[in-house]
Design a protein around this motif. Sequence first.
Motif, PDB file in Angstrom:
ATOM      1  N   ASN A  90     -11.228  -0.124  -9.260  1.00  0.00           N
ATOM      2  CA  ASN A  90     -10.527  -1.378  -8.993  1.00  0.00           C
ATOM      3  C   ASN A  90     -10.157  -2.063 -10.304  1.00  0.00           C
ATOM      4  O   ASN A  90     -10.942  -2.076 -11.261  1.00  0.00           O
ATOM      5  CB  ASN A  90     -11.410  -2.315  -8.160  1.00  0.00           C
ATOM      6  CG  ASN A  90     -11.901  -1.661  -6.880  1.00  0.00           C
ATOM      7  OD1 ASN A  90     -11.148  -0.975  -6.195  1.00  0.00           O
ATOM      8  ND2 ASN A  90     -13.169  -1.856  -6.564  1.00  0.00           N
TER       9      ASN A  90
ATOM     10  N   ARG B 217      -4.509   5.633  -0.181  1.00  0.00           N
ATOM     11  CA  ARG B 217      -5.707   5.272  -0.937  1.00  0.00           C
ATOM     12  C   ARG B 217      -5.443   4.303  -2.091  1.00  0.00           C
ATOM     13  O   ARG B 217      -6.321   4.089  -2.915  1.00  0.00           O
ATOM     14  CB  ARG B 217      -6.374   6.533  -1.484  1.00  0.00           C
ATOM     15  CG  ARG B 217      -6.957   7.421  -0.386  1.00  0.00           C
ATOM     16  CD  ARG B 217      -7.786   8.543  -0.966  1.00  0.00           C
ATOM     17  NE  ARG B 217      -8.496   9.292   0.061  1.00  0.00           N
ATOM     18  CZ  ARG B 217      -9.384  10.251  -0.188  1.00  0.00           C
ATOM     19  NH1 ARG B 217      -9.662  10.574  -1.448  1.00  0.00           N
ATOM     20  NH2 ARG B 217      -9.974  10.875   0.801  1.00  0.00           N
ATOM     21  N   LEU B 218      -4.257   3.713  -2.145  1.00  0.00           N
ATOM     22  CA  LEU B 218      -3.930   2.810  -3.242  1.00  0.00           C
ATOM     23  C   LEU B 218      -3.321   1.532  -2.685  1.00  0.00           C
ATOM     24  O   LEU B 218      -2.335   1.583  -1.944  1.00  0.00           O
ATOM     25  CB  LEU B 218      -2.958   3.473  -4.213  1.00  0.00           C
ATOM     26  CG  LEU B 218      -2.508   2.636  -5.416  1.00  0.00           C
ATOM     27  CD1 LEU B 218      -3.699   2.280  -6.307  1.00  0.00           C
ATOM     28  CD2 LEU B 218      -1.446   3.384  -6.219  1.00  0.00           C
TER      29      LEU B 218
ATOM     30  N   TRP C 168      -8.043   1.490  -5.889  1.00  0.00           N
ATOM     31  CA  TRP C 168      -7.729   2.912  -5.742  1.00  0.00           C
ATOM     32  C   TRP C 168      -8.971   3.657  -5.280  1.00  0.00           C
ATOM     33  O   TRP C 168      -9.973   3.694  -5.983  1.00  0.00           O
ATOM     34  CB  TRP C 168      -7.226   3.467  -7.073  1.00  0.00           C
ATOM     35  CG  TRP C 168      -6.902   4.935  -7.062  1.00  0.00           C
ATOM     36  CD1 TRP C 168      -6.481   5.682  -6.009  1.00  0.00           C
ATOM     37  CD2 TRP C 168      -6.976   5.823  -8.187  1.00  0.00           C
ATOM     38  NE1 TRP C 168      -6.277   6.991  -6.390  1.00  0.00           N
ATOM     39  CE2 TRP C 168      -6.567   7.097  -7.734  1.00  0.00           C
ATOM     40  CE3 TRP C 168      -7.320   5.652  -9.526  1.00  0.00           C
ATOM     41  CZ2 TRP C 168      -6.518   8.212  -8.570  1.00  0.00           C
ATOM     42  CZ3 TRP C 168      -7.266   6.760 -10.369  1.00  0.00           C
ATOM     43  CH2 TRP C 168      -6.869   8.021  -9.886  1.00  0.00           C
TER      44      TRP C 168
ATOM     45  N   LYS D  48       0.867  -1.179   0.000  1.00  0.00           N
ATOM     46  CA  LYS D  48       0.000   0.000   0.000  1.00  0.00           C
ATOM     47  C   LYS D  48       0.901   1.226   0.000  1.00  0.00           C
ATOM     48  O   LYS D  48       1.165   1.815   1.055  1.00  0.00           O
ATOM     49  CB  LYS D  48      -0.919  -0.021   1.230  1.00  0.00           C
ATOM     50  CG  LYS D  48      -2.114   0.905   1.133  1.00  0.00           C
ATOM     51  CD  LYS D  48      -3.076   0.673   2.293  1.00  0.00           C
ATOM     52  CE  LYS D  48      -4.317   1.537   2.139  1.00  0.00           C
ATOM     53  NZ  LYS D  48      -5.270   1.320   3.262  1.00  0.00           N
TER      54      LYS D  48
ATOM     55  N   ASN E 290     -14.401   4.500  -5.821  1.00  0.00           N
ATOM     56  CA  ASN E 290     -13.291   3.560  -5.911  1.00  0.00           C
ATOM     57  C   ASN E 290     -13.166   3.058  -7.341  1.00  0.00           C
ATOM     58  O   ASN E 290     -14.179   2.820  -8.017  1.00  0.00           O
ATOM     59  CB  ASN E 290     -13.511   2.359  -4.986  1.00  0.00           C
ATOM     60  CG  ASN E 290     -13.449   2.732  -3.525  1.00  0.00           C
ATOM     61  OD1 ASN E 290     -14.360   3.363  -2.998  1.00  0.00           O
ATOM     62  ND2 ASN E 290     -12.392   2.320  -2.865  1.00  0.00           N
TER      63      ASN E 290
ATOM     64  N   ALA F 120      -5.272  -3.908  -8.277  1.00  0.00           N
ATOM     65  CA  ALA F 120      -5.030  -2.568  -7.743  1.00  0.00           C
ATOM     66  C   ALA F 120      -6.374  -1.972  -7.348  1.00  0.00           C
ATOM     67  O   ALA F 120      -7.321  -1.973  -8.150  1.00  0.00           O
ATOM     68  CB  ALA F 120      -4.340  -1.679  -8.774  1.00  0.00           C
TER      69      ALA F 120
ATOM     70  N   THR G 241     -10.319   6.841  -5.214  1.00  0.00           N
ATOM     71  CA  THR G 241      -9.999   8.109  -5.868  1.00  0.00           C
ATOM     72  C   THR G 241     -10.522   9.313  -5.089  1.00  0.00           C
ATOM     73  O   THR G 241      -9.881  10.353  -5.024  1.00  0.00           O
ATOM     74  CB  THR G 241     -10.569   8.144  -7.289  1.00  0.00           C
ATOM     75  OG1 THR G 241     -11.987   7.965  -7.226  1.00  0.00           O
ATOM     76  CG2 THR G 241      -9.968   7.023  -8.122  1.00  0.00           C
TER      77      THR G 241
END
Length: 503
Positions: A462, A399-400, A453, A395, A460, A451, A455
């Motif tokens: 994905n 947020r990712l 994310w 991570k 989100n 992944a 945003t």
Amino acid sequence: MNPFRTGAGCARRIFLSTACLPLAVLVALAVPRAVAQSASASKSPVTVFVYDRTRMDAWQWFAAPPYANSYAYVQTLQRLGMSQHLHRWDWELELSQPSVLDAPDNAVSPVTAQGQLGLGGTYYASNGNNSYPAAAFLKQGFARFDGEGKNLRVGRFEFFDGEETKPKNPALAWLQSSRTSNRLISNFGFTNAQRSFDGLDGQLQLGSWNVTAMAARSDQGVFNMNGNPELNVDVQYLALTHPEAREHVLWRAFAIGYHDGRTGIAKTDNRPLPVRSAEHTNIRVGTYGGNLTAAIPAGPGQFDFLFWGAVQNGRWGSQDHRAGATALEGGYRFGKQAAAPWLRGGWFRSTGDNNAADGTHNTFFQLLPTPRLYARLPFYNLMNSTDEFVQVMEKPVKRLAFRSDLHWLQLTSGKDLWYAGGGAFDNKVFGFSAHPANGHTSLASVADISADWQTTKNVNVNFYYAYSQGKSVVAAIYPSDRNMQFGYVEFVYHWSSAPAGKK
């Protein structure tokens, strides 16, 4: 053919089904007004919540010419609901509207051993051979009494085995939600229509001990867009959960009763089809097990350990049923922060059936799970399977999140079947599909990457991609091409009118 082409001409056909609306849900619809009248002194605002998920899937299934193994389609899922807390009561109503756009009409092989060529073929076949299935139905509708250290809920709801507590330790919380829960009872959240239950459940908190019980009947849904009707499939669940040692250790013991009374459907097992089709006897399976998870600080990071195990007995129609499964996992996170790299590995084994004619069914039965948590490339599940794997998670920013897995898959018994699916979802098919093993046990190796994310606060994005190299089991069924690819891009929007920090 490019397996990641986009579908064209997507149109919707939405219908509303109200058949088989259970009595429990009708009660839940009426309760909010009664509760409001009895709790006028403690009124709270109604919370509205919205969930929207759009996923674009692309498959390149094992080749089965002349039928399509390369295709794409779109799934959309909207869930809209409202809830309210009134003194010691709360209620919730939620509608669901799933759609599949451009499901392939040529991804179901008439060759029995080949079957449905990926989940696109499953959606098409499960909705009356419709490439644009859609529906709207009541997803949840319940009332709950919430007292001090105890609660009781009745109506239609989602249920997840193993999620009775909410660990404060982030590593323990991830292990619980991603590696021990949902193995046997869940909403099959990866699918578009998902699963709900009609019945009641409750919890009793005795100090740090948690007792959870549930008795309910499964609803239709999952791959069938109409999730409204009930099925003649019911479960009873009892679990005792307890955290230890400053929440570094969590253990659970559980027992599950399962009954499938859909006697007109041929069971999926390794007996010949004429034998299975002629049998009209219920399935009654008891599952008993437990799990121990730990996240222990060590040096600059922390070790984690997981054990999960279960045994089963009962009746598989006219046969005795005896089966079991075990999982062992461990890892190390290189740092104490949530962003630190986390390397893990594990082993899983479930029993298979070595003799179709001995009167005993030995294949571990996965009941009503969300199988994709443990099979991210959804072409297998935890039945008659042995899985050795490693996974790494990272991570880099808040947020990712990235994750990558490597799996080496085998069938436990070459005299049994290669199973897939997540349990009963309508009254036309059994719910688990299977291919013959043909005496082989080497299934496939799988490599994937994802992944996720976040945003914004409410959005989100994905991404997932996987590649599978089929081995002897696959090659015997799909000799033209034993390899597979699957990927998707997913957009999720979620919003609630509740103040921050509250549901």
